[in-house]
Enzyme design. Structure first.
Site, PDB file in Angstrom:
ATOM      1  N   HIS A 127      19.332 -70.052  31.672  1.00  5.25           N
ATOM      2  CA  HIS A 127      20.635 -70.364  31.098  1.00  5.25           C
ATOM      3  C   HIS A 127      20.864 -69.402  29.936  1.00  5.25           C
ATOM      4  CE1 HIS A 127      17.738 -72.495  28.586  1.00  5.25           C
ATOM      5  NE2 HIS A 127      18.569 -72.210  27.604  1.00  5.25           N
ATOM      6  N   HIS A 136      21.928 -62.292  25.347  1.00  5.94           N
ATOM      7  CA  HIS A 136      20.830 -61.941  26.245  1.00  5.94           C
ATOM      8  C   HIS A 136      20.439 -63.176  27.052  1.00  5.94           C
ATOM      9  CE1 HIS A 136      18.763 -63.807  22.861  1.00  5.94           C
ATOM     10  NE2 HIS A 136      17.764 -64.070  23.694  1.00  5.94           N
TER      11      HIS A 136
END
Length: 190
Positions: free
Chosen positions: A43, A130
């Site tokens: 996630h 990221h």
């Protein structure tokens, strides 16, 4: 009062999950000093909140809604791999994210301010989008030269694009097998 280990995240698409999974599976045998993210747990984290009193969950959701209510859905591009603070001594291995509209970084900045008003400690560093793939098991964070070279092979790999149209408030439960996550609330963008 009961506390819930919590974080705010964006779910990623099955296509991006699949591409990230291929990279993790290719890199896993190269270096055993990395704790790879379980494939079901991939996630995009926006903010880790830590232990949240269950009575505060409503206020956290209200703060998230106040930020997302004026942000239109936006596109992200998942591309390349890297490491924080660098690929020679990474503590975190990641897939890169391009935020062409700047709305992801804007949203995270606004979340930081709203959540600080509720008493959550602001992040000391600027948010760098990221997708975490793995973390170094040791504090020194030294990875093998083979892993650094293998990561560089994926530095230009395009994992996919997605439109962000929702944010999740997540609960994290730790056990011997690692963390499991549960969605506490899904909050749509404008």
């Amino acid at each position: 009062m009961q506390t819930i280990r919590s974080f705010i995240s964006i779910p990623i698409t099955p296509g991006i999950t699949s591409a990230a999974t291929k990279i993790i599976k290719a890199l896993k045998p190269v270096d055993s000093g990395i704790k790879w993210v379980p494939l079901d747990n991939l996630h995009l984290t926006l903010k880790f909140l830590g232990e949240v009193d269950n009575v505060e969950v409503f206020d956290v959701c209200t703060a998230i809604r106040s930020v997302t209510s004026h942000i239109e859905p936006f596109e992200l591009h998942f591309t390349g791999t890297g490491g924080f603070p660098n690929l020679d001594k990474p503590r975190v291995l990641y897939a890169g994210i391009e935020d062409p509209s700047g709305l992801l970084v804007k949203m995270v900045g606004e979340l930081e301010l709203k959540l600080a008003d509720l008493g959550f400690k602001p992040e000391p560093r600027d948010y760098r989008p990221h997708l975490t793939l793995g973390r170094a098991r040791s504090k020194g964070g030294l990875v093998s030269e083979e892993l650094s070279e293998a990561m560089q092979q994926y530095s230009d790999t395009h994992l996919g694009d997605m439109v962000v149209d929702e944010v999740n408030l997540m609960a994290s439960f730790l056990d011997k097998q690692g963390p499991t996550y549960q969605v506490m609330d899904t909050i749509d963008l404008a």
